[in-house]
Scaffold this motif. Sequence first.
Motif, PDB file in Angstrom:
ATOM      1  N   VAL A  76     124.586  59.332  77.265  1.00 28.97           N
ATOM      2  CA  VAL A  76     125.289  59.889  78.422  1.00 28.97           C
ATOM      3  C   VAL A  76     126.659  60.434  78.023  1.00 28.97           C
ATOM      4  O   VAL A  76     127.029  61.564  78.372  1.00 28.97           O
ATOM      5  CB  VAL A  76     125.439  58.836  79.538  1.00 28.97           C
ATOM      6  N   LYS A  77     127.429  59.662  77.252  1.00 33.44           N
ATOM      7  CA  LYS A  77     128.786  60.076  76.875  1.00 33.44           C
ATOM      8  C   LYS A  77     128.801  61.300  75.989  1.00 33.44           C
ATOM      9  O   LYS A  77     129.797  62.026  75.947  1.00 33.44           O
ATOM     10  CB  LYS A  77     129.505  58.914  76.195  1.00 33.44           C
ATOM     11  N   LEU A  78     127.714  61.550  75.270  1.00 34.40           N
ATOM     12  CA  LEU A  78     127.625  62.719  74.405  1.00 34.40           C
ATOM     13  C   LEU A  78     127.969  64.004  75.156  1.00 34.40           C
ATOM     14  O   LEU A  78     128.684  64.865  74.648  1.00 34.40           O
ATOM     15  CB  LEU A  78     126.210  62.814  73.823  1.00 34.40           C
ATOM     16  N   VAL A 116     131.209  75.274  69.139  1.00 32.37           N
ATOM     17  CA  VAL A 116     130.820  74.233  68.178  1.00 32.37           C
ATOM     18  C   VAL A 116     130.256  73.016  68.902  1.00 32.37           C
ATOM     19  O   VAL A 116     129.207  72.471  68.517  1.00 32.37           O
ATOM     20  CB  VAL A 116     132.021  73.831  67.304  1.00 32.37           C
ATOM     21  N   LEU A 117     130.941  72.580  69.964  1.00 32.98           N
ATOM     22  CA  LEU A 117     130.495  71.392  70.686  1.00 32.98           C
ATOM     23  C   LEU A 117     129.172  71.631  71.411  1.00 32.98           C
ATOM     24  O   LEU A 117     128.325  70.737  71.490  1.00 32.98           O
ATOM     25  CB  LEU A 117     131.570  70.942  71.673  1.00 32.98           C
ATOM     26  N   THR A 118     128.976  72.831  71.945  1.00 29.73           N
ATOM     27  CA  THR A 118     127.706  73.128  72.609  1.00 29.73           C
ATOM     28  C   THR A 118     126.548  73.032  71.626  1.00 29.73           C
ATOM     29  O   THR A 118     125.521  72.384  71.904  1.00 29.73           O
ATOM     30  CB  THR A 118     127.729  74.538  73.240  1.00 29.73           C
ATOM     31  N   ILE A 119     126.701  73.657  70.475  1.00 29.89           N
ATOM     32  CA  ILE A 119     125.649  73.604  69.459  1.00 29.89           C
ATOM     33  C   ILE A 119     125.433  72.167  68.996  1.00 29.89           C
ATOM     34  O   ILE A 119     124.289  71.711  68.833  1.00 29.89           O
ATOM     35  CB  ILE A 119     126.002  74.501  68.261  1.00 29.89           C
ATOM     36  N   ALA A 120     126.536  71.434  68.802  1.00 26.47           N
ATOM     37  CA  ALA A 120     126.424  70.056  68.327  1.00 26.47           C
ATOM     38  C   ALA A 120     125.744  69.153  69.354  1.00 26.47           C
ATOM     39  O   ALA A 120     124.898  68.324  69.012  1.00 26.47           O
ATOM     40  CB  ALA A 120     127.813  69.517  67.981  1.00 26.47           C
ATOM     41  N   VAL A 121     126.131  69.312  70.637  1.00 23.28           N
ATOM     42  CA  VAL A 121     125.540  68.478  71.690  1.00 23.28           C
ATOM     43  C   VAL A 121     124.060  68.800  71.862  1.00 23.28           C
ATOM     44  O   VAL A 121     123.220  67.900  71.937  1.00 23.28           O
ATOM     45  CB  VAL A 121     126.296  68.662  73.020  1.00 23.28           C
ATOM     46  N   VAL A 122     123.726  70.092  71.925  1.00 25.81           N
ATOM     47  CA  VAL A 122     122.318  70.474  72.087  1.00 25.81           C
ATOM     48  C   VAL A 122     121.509  70.033  70.871  1.00 25.81           C
ATOM     49  O   VAL A 122     120.372  69.560  71.005  1.00 25.81           O
ATOM     50  CB  VAL A 122     122.185  71.992  72.313  1.00 25.81           C
ATOM     51  N   SER A 123     122.099  70.147  69.688  1.00 28.29           N
ATOM     52  CA  SER A 123     121.416  69.670  68.485  1.00 28.29           C
ATOM     53  C   SER A 123     121.182  68.168  68.567  1.00 28.29           C
ATOM     54  O   SER A 123     120.142  67.662  68.120  1.00 28.29           O
ATOM     55  CB  SER A 123     122.243  70.007  67.234  1.00 28.29           C
ATOM     56  N   TRP A 125     120.727  66.532  71.333  1.00 26.77           N
ATOM     57  CA  TRP A 125     119.636  66.325  72.306  1.00 26.77           C
ATOM     58  C   TRP A 125     118.266  66.531  71.668  1.00 26.77           C
ATOM     59  O   TRP A 125     117.314  65.822  72.003  1.00 26.77           O
ATOM     60  CB  TRP A 125     119.797  67.293  73.481  1.00 26.77           C
ATOM     61  N   ILE A 126     118.157  67.520  70.789  1.00 24.89           N
ATOM     62  CA  ILE A 126     116.839  67.846  70.231  1.00 24.89           C
ATOM     63  C   ILE A 126     116.643  67.260  68.842  1.00 24.89           C
ATOM     64  O   ILE A 126     115.720  67.655  68.124  1.00 24.89           O
ATOM     65  CB  ILE A 126     116.626  69.378  70.191  1.00 24.89           C
ATOM     66  N   SER A 127     117.488  66.329  68.450  1.00 18.10           N
ATOM     67  CA  SER A 127     117.383  65.695  67.142  1.00 18.10           C
ATOM     68  C   SER A 127     116.280  64.641  67.153  1.00 18.10           C
ATOM     69  O   SER A 127     115.520  64.500  68.113  1.00 18.10           O
ATOM     70  CB  SER A 127     118.715  65.055  66.763  1.00 18.10           C
ATOM     71  N   ALA A 139     125.592  65.096  84.470  1.00 17.59           N
ATOM     72  CA  ALA A 139     126.658  65.223  83.476  1.00 17.59           C
ATOM     73  C   ALA A 139     126.213  66.085  82.300  1.00 17.59           C
ATOM     74  O   ALA A 139     127.051  66.651  81.584  1.00 17.59           O
ATOM     75  CB  ALA A 139     127.088  63.841  82.979  1.00 17.59           C
ATOM     76  N   TRP A 140     124.905  66.197  82.107  1.00 13.58           N
ATOM     77  CA  TRP A 140     124.400  67.037  81.021  1.00 13.58           C
ATOM     78  C   TRP A 140     124.687  68.516  81.265  1.00 13.58           C
ATOM     79  O   TRP A 140     124.550  69.341  80.367  1.00 13.58           O
ATOM     80  CB  TRP A 140     122.894  66.814  80.845  1.00 13.58           C
ATOM     81  N   PHE A 141     125.095  68.867  82.488  1.00  8.50           N
ATOM     82  CA  PHE A 141     125.484  70.251  82.776  1.00  8.50           C
ATOM     83  C   PHE A 141     126.818  70.625  82.130  1.00  8.50           C
ATOM     84  O   PHE A 141     127.142  71.816  82.045  1.00  8.50           O
ATOM     85  CB  PHE A 141     125.640  70.465  84.289  1.00  8.50           C
ATOM     86  N   ILE A 142     127.600  69.639  81.720  1.00 11.41           N
ATOM     87  CA  ILE A 142     128.974  69.912  81.291  1.00 11.41           C
ATOM     88  C   ILE A 142     129.048  70.954  80.180  1.00 11.41           C
ATOM     89  O   ILE A 142     129.873  71.884  80.256  1.00 11.41           O
ATOM     90  CB  ILE A 142     129.693  68.601  80.892  1.00 11.41           C
TER      91      ILE A 142
END
Length: 315
Positions: A76-78, A116-123, A125-127, A139-142
């Motif tokens: 969640v905090k991610l 950078v953070l968008t790519i890192a967060v989405v990565s 999620w799909i890791s 909150a995942w909309f952030i």
Amino acid sequence: MHRLEYFPVTFFAVVMGLMGLALALNAAAPFSPWTEILSQGVFWSALGIFAVIAALYGSKLAAHFAAVKAEWQHPVKLAFFPTFSISLLLTATALLELAPAVAQGLWLVGVVGQGVLTIAVVSGWISHRSFEVGHLTPAWFIPAVGNVIVPVAGVRMGYLETSWLFFSGGMMFWGVLLTMVMNRLVFHDPIPARLFPTMVILIAPPSVAFVSYVGLVGHVDGFARVLISLAYIFAALVLAQVPRLVRLPFALSWWALSFPLAALAIASFLFARLEGTTFHLAAGFFVLLLLVVVVIGLGLRTILGLIRGEILQPD
């Protein structure tokens, strides 16, 4: 600071709420000039709080890297890590008329950080990590919201193609995540009480997208009307949840109420200014008044929570 290890990344949501309030007050200025004075006061207060929170979280990063890593790995905090870059983008937007050169510098840093953070967060999620349906909240909309904020100041600075790039990415992620979140809300267990205030975040993406889209195309067209209408529809859905919201105990997640309200107020004032509609003007002032009450209440409750030691606690 006492219990610095437990200083959460979610504190940057406080900055988003305060900066949102400053921008909402400024958006009301064409209809009520006294709000511009209040906007300046709120902005400088928000900037000071931003500096303190950034310094404290930076100290946590240096002294308790393992705790920051644990937050990054938290399902969640991610999603809250982009609140830092979003706060930079909002600060740049608020500074655009006061100090254009400083605003541009902050915006560029915010854009790079957001990307950078968008790519890192989405990565993330799909890791290979295994996420459960219960981990998914609005909150995942952030990260998506952060991307559609980029054009608000970016277009005025002349970064048109960059603005379209981030707007497109944000809209794509919003559409994907909206489908996932609605599936979670309808077919799975209710969102836990501590995270239930994040439901208000549903209002933010279409509200911010409306402001950005109008800036990109230069006028209100049919798609812009769809976006602001969706914002009002989600606001109505959230309004229906108020009886449950008022019974919940306070947590930092309550700050999720602030920025979406600010975004809706800004969108309403912009539509009213461009189209001359009484309904949107009245809606803007109603939401702005509600936002002021919410921010004051959240601020007082946060201070009380810090004094009582309720906030800086391990999960």
